[in-house]
Design a protein around this motif. Structure first.
Motif: not given
Length: 574
Positions: A365-372, A396-403
């Motif tokens: 859950x880093x800023x870099x992972x968010x960007x990726x 799953x969380x990244x799916x939702x966050x990017x969505x």
């Protein structure tokens, strides 16, 4: 660190995925073929094997990492009755790939079950050296250990299915018999320079001493190696000191002079065929400014699939792109028959993206992972309406966050436990490498945890939801409401333990509130299985729900009959 070249290799009708690490000079003194373990151990040790490959390249050696047929990203079915023969052929093909670069001196290095497989394949290959790294000495003992661990930690499978589960995989009964017959025969390694690296706990056992005496080679004792091959959490402790020892031993026996490396890279392969004979094609790609490694799957003779309906998989924690028990690979290739492309990628610090830095592990859950995650979504499709995203747990969380930012056609969230839109800094610290397993799982008995439990039971729901909005606790309504407002249809799949978490976080109260406002997320409570989806029958349910949801969201009707698990059905919460 050298330069890594992902490539398909082997026969056209059963291509294998390999990654060739070449020294920066472009010359190599020897080639090392690295044979990985099976199942969950393959996923857990992926970064460690990559770290060894990078260390070898630093020492002027070429290294080949690869996936066996039917494993990882290579073509083939993991439950193939002839799986063991396929693994042995894969080693031979990987040696052939190494020789084709022009390097003549070959070392085979196998980890755990990979050592057992490598030793069996060595009977047909002329090799110069062999590393048996924490080796499995007997296939029969390995299966007994794996089946016991599976039963104790995961549970029982549907008894009507004759396949045999190991942690992170499934085997046909015929393959079980063939694997059970494998042993490390020192006679096959006669005249070969050998290194035997074994754990402290087994170093003096009769079986290990008998093998060591027969090999009459060098030995290393591995300390605390279980944290690498069988970690207590998703943080895998890389044995950097032992990796350095192994790399030094291999380099010491290599020729003094190097050979210029010749390598023909194949970035495209036919990995399967649809029922009507169309090729299922996979291409190796690089996404975004940080060079994310990605694999795109689609059924087409040409093109990159970027304008097709596309399913994007976000990987879990520090795992690479294959999904639980290889599930993402299998779903991707199945959906291709219905005209749906799929993309699997590695964020920085995982899989084949970037280099392995054990001293500075990438935070979850880093800023870099968010960007990726955002870069992957941007590169996967030209139009977000052509995109559905999915993943398990953090994926799953990244799916939702990017969505919430790109507004895709839909998301499918499997075994989600982080329901906040806003992540507190304390969460990142709690999930940082080195934290106790109980803390990572949210199972600590601190005063703060006890206070949360009291609030969870007694606080009025509006106040509980307010805490969730600030990320103090996890409230399903917070994320589901954000997705509703963003106009993103949402499907949630929950194993038994994740559904219990959902209920405990007062998710059912939130669902009732959402539906009064016109929201209608689909919540599939499977009723069995484990959080990381190591349970075979849970994976089948995830496969069914994911496939049906993707096709429905894209408005694709399927005339061919699909196999549905009728033994274990999911409850859809309404």
């Amino acid at each position: 660190m050298g330069v890594q070249y992902p490539t398909w290799f082997g026969p056209d009708d059963l291509p294998l995925l390999g990654i060739v690490h070449v020294p920066d000079s472009g010359r190599a003194r020897a080639a090392v073929v690295l044979c990985p373990p099976l199942g969950k151990e393959h996923v857990d040790t992926y970064r460690g094997i990559k770290a060894l490959a990078e260390s070898l390249a630093d020492r002027g050696l070429l290294a080949v990492r690869f996936d066996y047929a039917g494993a990882g990203d290579s073509a083939g079915a993991q439950d193939d009755p002839d799986a063991v023969a396929g693994w042995l052929r894969s080693v031979v093909e990987a040696v052939g790939l190494a020789r084709a670069t022009g390097v003549s001196s070959i070392c085979l290095a196998g980890l755990r079950s990979g050592a057992l497989i490598a030793a069996a394949a060595a009977a047909t290959e002329a090799i110069d050296s062999m590393v048996l790294w924490d080796p499995i000495l007997s296939g029969r003992n390995y299966l007994r250990e794996q089946r016991a661990q599976y039963t104790l930690s995961i549970g029982a499978d549907d008894p009507s299915d004759p396949r045999v589960s190991i942690l992170g995989g499934v085997l046909d009964p015929a393959a079980v018999s063939a694997l059970g017959a494998l042993t490390i025969d020192p006679a096959r390694l006669s005249g070969v320079r050998t290194l035997l690296a074994v754990r402290t706990a087994v170093a003096d056992t009769p079986a290990v001493r008998t093998l060591a005496d027969a090999l009459d080679g060098d030995e290393i004792t591995l300390v605390d190696h279980e944290a690498f091959t069988n970690p207590a959490s998703f943080h895998v402790a890389l044995p950097t000191g032992h990796i350095r020892e192994i790399a030094d031993w291999i380099a010491e026996g290599a020729p003094a002079t190097g050979t210029e490396v010749r390598l023909e890279v194949r970035d495209r392969a036919r990995v399967a065929s649809t029922a009507d004979g169309r090729p299922v094609v996979e291409t190796l790609e690089e996404f975004g400014p940080n060079g994310l490694f990605a694999i795109r799957t689609h059924a087409a003779a040409g093109g990159d699939g970027a304008t097709h309906p596309t399913l994007l998989f976000h990987a879990t924690a520090y795992e690479h792109r294959v999904g639980p028990g290889r599930l993402w690979v299998e779903i991707a290739r199945s959906l291709a028959a219905d005209g749906v492309s799929s993309v699997r990628y590695d964020r920085r610090g995982t899989g084949n993206t970037g280099v392995v830095d054990p001293d500075n592990p990438v935070a979850l859950y880093s800023d870099g992972s968010d960007r990726d995650a955002r870069d992957a979504a941007d590169a996967a499709v030209a139009d977000p309406r052509d995109l559905v995203m999915t993943g398990l747990c953090s994926g799953a969380w990244y799916s939702a966050a990017v969505a919430l930012r790109v507004r895709p056609r839909a998301v499918i969230l499997t075994d989600l436990i982080l329901w906040s839109v806003y992540r507190r800094r304390s969460l990142r610290e709690q999930l940082a490498p080195g934290m106790p397993a109980g803390d990572q799982a949210g199972g600590d008995l601190s005063a703060r945890a006890r206070i949360k439990a009291l609030l969870q039971r007694h606080l009025p729901y509006p106040a509980w939801r307010l805490l969730g909005r600030f990320g103090v606790t996890q409230v399903p309504e917070v994320l589901l409401e954000a997705l509703r407002k963003a106009g993103v249809p949402t499907t949630v799949i929950l194993s038994a333990e994740d559904h219990a978490w959902f209920v405990g976080q007062r998710g059912e109260e939130g669902l009732r509130r959402l539906r009064r406002r016109g929201g209608d997320p689909e919540i599939h409570a499977v009723g069995f299985g484990d959080h990381p989806a190591l349970h075979r029958d849970l994976r089948e349910r995830i496969r069914t729900v994911t496939t049906e949801t993707v096709l429905r969201r894209f408005g694709i009707s399927v005339e061919t009959e699909r196999t549905v698990d009728t033994e274990h059905t999911a409850e859809v919460l309404r």
